[in-house]
Design a protein around this motif. Structure first.
Motif, PDB file in Angstrom:
ATOM      1  N   ALA A 215       3.956  -0.525  -4.743  1.00 10.49           N
ATOM      2  CA  ALA A 215       4.408  -1.748  -5.409  1.00 10.49           C
ATOM      3  C   ALA A 215       3.276  -2.412  -6.173  1.00 10.49           C
ATOM      4  N   GLY A 216       2.432  -1.577  -6.793  1.00 12.42           N
ATOM      5  CA  GLY A 216       1.404  -2.115  -7.689  1.00 12.42           C
ATOM      6  C   GLY A 216       2.006  -2.386  -9.055  1.00 12.42           C
ATOM      7  N   PRO A 217       1.173  -2.626 -10.066  1.00 12.16           N
ATOM      8  CA  PRO A 217       1.691  -2.915 -11.408  1.00 12.16           C
ATOM      9  C   PRO A 217       2.629  -1.833 -11.941  1.00 12.16           C
ATOM     10  N   VAL A 218       2.291  -0.547 -11.701  1.00  9.35           N
ATOM     11  CA  VAL A 218       3.131   0.539 -12.207  1.00  9.35           C
ATOM     12  C   VAL A 218       4.468   0.571 -11.487  1.00  9.35           C
ATOM     13  N   GLY A 219       4.449   0.501 -10.153  1.00 14.32           N
ATOM     14  CA  GLY A 219       5.684   0.547  -9.390  1.00 14.32           C
ATOM     15  C   GLY A 219       6.617  -0.605  -9.711  1.00 14.32           C
ATOM     16  N   VAL A 220       6.063  -1.811  -9.804  1.00 13.66           N
ATOM     17  CA  VAL A 220       6.881  -2.993 -10.092  1.00 13.66           C
ATOM     18  C   VAL A 220       7.475  -2.911 -11.498  1.00 13.66           C
ATOM     19  N   GLU A 221       6.658  -2.497 -12.465  1.00 15.26           N
ATOM     20  CA  GLU A 221       7.167  -2.404 -13.837  1.00 15.26           C
ATOM     21  C   GLU A 221       8.249  -1.340 -13.966  1.00 15.26           C
ATOM     22  N   LEU A 222       8.035  -0.191 -13.301  1.00 15.46           N
ATOM     23  CA  LEU A 222       9.047   0.864 -13.352  1.00 15.46           C
ATOM     24  C   LEU A 222      10.354   0.392 -12.724  1.00 15.46           C
ATOM     25  N   ALA A 223      10.271  -0.303 -11.596  1.00 10.67           N
ATOM     26  CA  ALA A 223      11.469  -0.844 -10.957  1.00 10.67           C
ATOM     27  C   ALA A 223      12.190  -1.815 -11.888  1.00 10.67           C
ATOM     28  N   ALA A 224      11.431  -2.654 -12.574  1.00  7.88           N
ATOM     29  CA  ALA A 224      12.036  -3.625 -13.493  1.00  7.88           C
ATOM     30  C   ALA A 224      12.730  -2.931 -14.664  1.00  7.88           C
ATOM     31  N   CYS A 227      16.013  -1.428 -13.276  1.00  7.22           N
ATOM     32  CA  CYS A 227      17.004  -2.468 -12.963  1.00  7.22           C
ATOM     33  C   CYS A 227      17.589  -3.082 -14.230  1.00  7.22           C
ATOM     34  N   TYR A 228      16.759  -3.258 -15.235  1.00  4.85           N
ATOM     35  CA  TYR A 228      17.245  -3.871 -16.479  1.00  4.85           C
ATOM     36  C   TYR A 228      18.192  -2.931 -17.220  1.00  4.85           C
ATOM     37  N   LYS A 229      17.837  -1.641 -17.268  1.00  2.00           N
ATOM     38  CA  LYS A 229      18.654  -0.667 -17.995  1.00  2.00           C
ATOM     39  C   LYS A 229      19.903  -0.289 -17.216  1.00  2.00           C
ATOM     40  N   TYR A 230      19.759  -0.155 -15.875  1.00  2.42           N
ATOM     41  CA  TYR A 230      20.886   0.288 -15.038  1.00  2.42           C
ATOM     42  C   TYR A 230      21.115  -0.747 -13.927  1.00  2.42           C
ATOM     43  N   PRO A 231      21.772  -1.862 -14.233  1.00  2.00           N
ATOM     44  CA  PRO A 231      21.913  -2.934 -13.238  1.00  2.00           C
ATOM     45  C   PRO A 231      22.736  -2.539 -11.998  1.00  2.00           C
ATOM     46  N   THR A 232      23.504  -1.455 -12.084  1.00  2.00           N
ATOM     47  CA  THR A 232      24.322  -1.051 -10.924  1.00  2.00           C
ATOM     48  C   THR A 232      23.611  -0.047 -10.016  1.00  2.00           C
ATOM     49  N   LYS A 233      22.450   0.480 -10.447  1.00  2.00           N
ATOM     50  CA  LYS A 233      21.713   1.427  -9.601  1.00  2.00           C
ATOM     51  C   LYS A 233      21.001   0.676  -8.479  1.00  2.00           C
ATOM     52  N   LYS A 234      20.917   1.330  -7.337  1.00  2.00           N
ATOM     53  CA  LYS A 234      20.164   0.737  -6.234  1.00  2.00           C
ATOM     54  C   LYS A 234      18.720   1.221  -6.319  1.00  2.00           C
ATOM     55  N   VAL A 235      17.779   0.285  -6.396  1.00  2.00           N
ATOM     56  CA  VAL A 235      16.361   0.604  -6.495  1.00  2.00           C
ATOM     57  C   VAL A 235      15.663   0.083  -5.247  1.00  2.00           C
ATOM     58  N   VAL A 236      14.960   0.964  -4.550  1.00  2.00           N
ATOM     59  CA  VAL A 236      14.197   0.585  -3.363  1.00  2.00           C
ATOM     60  C   VAL A 236      12.715   0.681  -3.691  1.00  2.00           C
ATOM     61  N   LEU A 237      12.008  -0.426  -3.555  1.00  2.80           N
ATOM     62  CA  LEU A 237      10.580  -0.483  -3.891  1.00  2.80           C
ATOM     63  C   LEU A 237       9.788  -0.627  -2.603  1.00  2.80           C
TER      64      LEU A 237
END
Length: 237
Positions: A215-224, A227-237
């Motif tokens: 959950a560093g800068p890369v992990g958080v940005e990738l999760a964002a 989530c923005y592109k696929y709001p229905t996908k479940k993302v676990v960070l």
């Protein structure tokens, strides 16, 4: 040539065989991509004998050393030599600032610049690639570009597989790397990088759940981005 359904028969060019594993099935030759089967390159030979010949040639995996000189580079005898190792932000900036006053040589394992922080966006939008990649030949017209991996460094020369490059000044700007070549490019040529990005995008599109470890800068940005592109996908960070 690629000769498969949907491709027709046309040159595919630009594949660096040292990145692939060679597999032969009868007259079919496949270059297995190290990270994604969807990025494999396959073609049909005219006979099993010809296929065996290609298998033997490609399996030798030649070293990654491309054309030593490009951009019609001609060193000036009155200028000192600067060699730069690494074509990231630092390497390209130094080359751009010095190429008018020195004989500048940039050595990198790839032939293009990548704005790596923007690479995460390409996994959800592959068309974004055109904004983050630039050929070194285009952005550094007065710099000698060598696509190679350095063997060793002596006090006055850089030693490559088949070349010795003299220098008066050496800039080491090799940056950092990842264990995987997905986030940060490790591909010598741009088409191979594009294949990996598109293959990753296709996997992401069909996934219902995404696990991101870290959950560093890369992990958080990738999760964002996901989530923005696929709001229905479940993302676990």
């Amino acid at each position: 040539y690629k000769e498969e359904a949907g491709f027709g028969r046309k040159p595919f060019g630009g594949v660096c065989t040292s990145l692939f594993t060679v597999v032969r099935d009868g007259v079919r030759i496949t270059l297995r991509h190290p990270h994604s089967r969807e990025a494999d390159v396959t073609w049909l030979s005219s006979s099993e004998r010809e296929a065996a010949m290609w298998e033997a040639k490609l399996s030798k995996k030649p070293p990654i050393v491309y054309t030593p000189i490009c951009n019609n580079f001609e060193p000036s005898p009155t200028k000192e030599n600067v060699v730069i190792l690494g074509g990231g932000y630092c390497g390209v900036k130094v080359a751009k600032n010095l190429e008018n006053d020195f004989n500048v040589t940039l050595i990198d394992s790839k032939d293009y610049f990548e704005n790596t922080p923007s690479a995460l966006r390409t996994f959800v939008d592959p068309e974004h690639q055109r904004y983050i990649h630039r050929s070194y030949a285009k952005c550094l017209p007065k710099t000698n570009i060598i696509t190679a991996k350095v063997g060793c460094i002596s006090p006055s020369h850089i030693h490559l597989e088949r070349l010795k490059i003299p220098f008066n000044y050496l800039v080491i700007s090799t940056g950092t790397g990842y264990d995987t070549g997905i986030i940060k490019s490790e591909f010598t040529i741009l088409p191979s990088r594009n294949c990996t990005i598109r293959a990753t995008h296709r996997k992401l599109e069909v996934s219902k759940k995404v696990l991101i470890i870290g959950a560093g800068p890369v992990g958080v940005e990738l999760a964002a981005e996901i989530c923005y592109k696929y709001p229905t996908k479940k993302v676990v960070l």
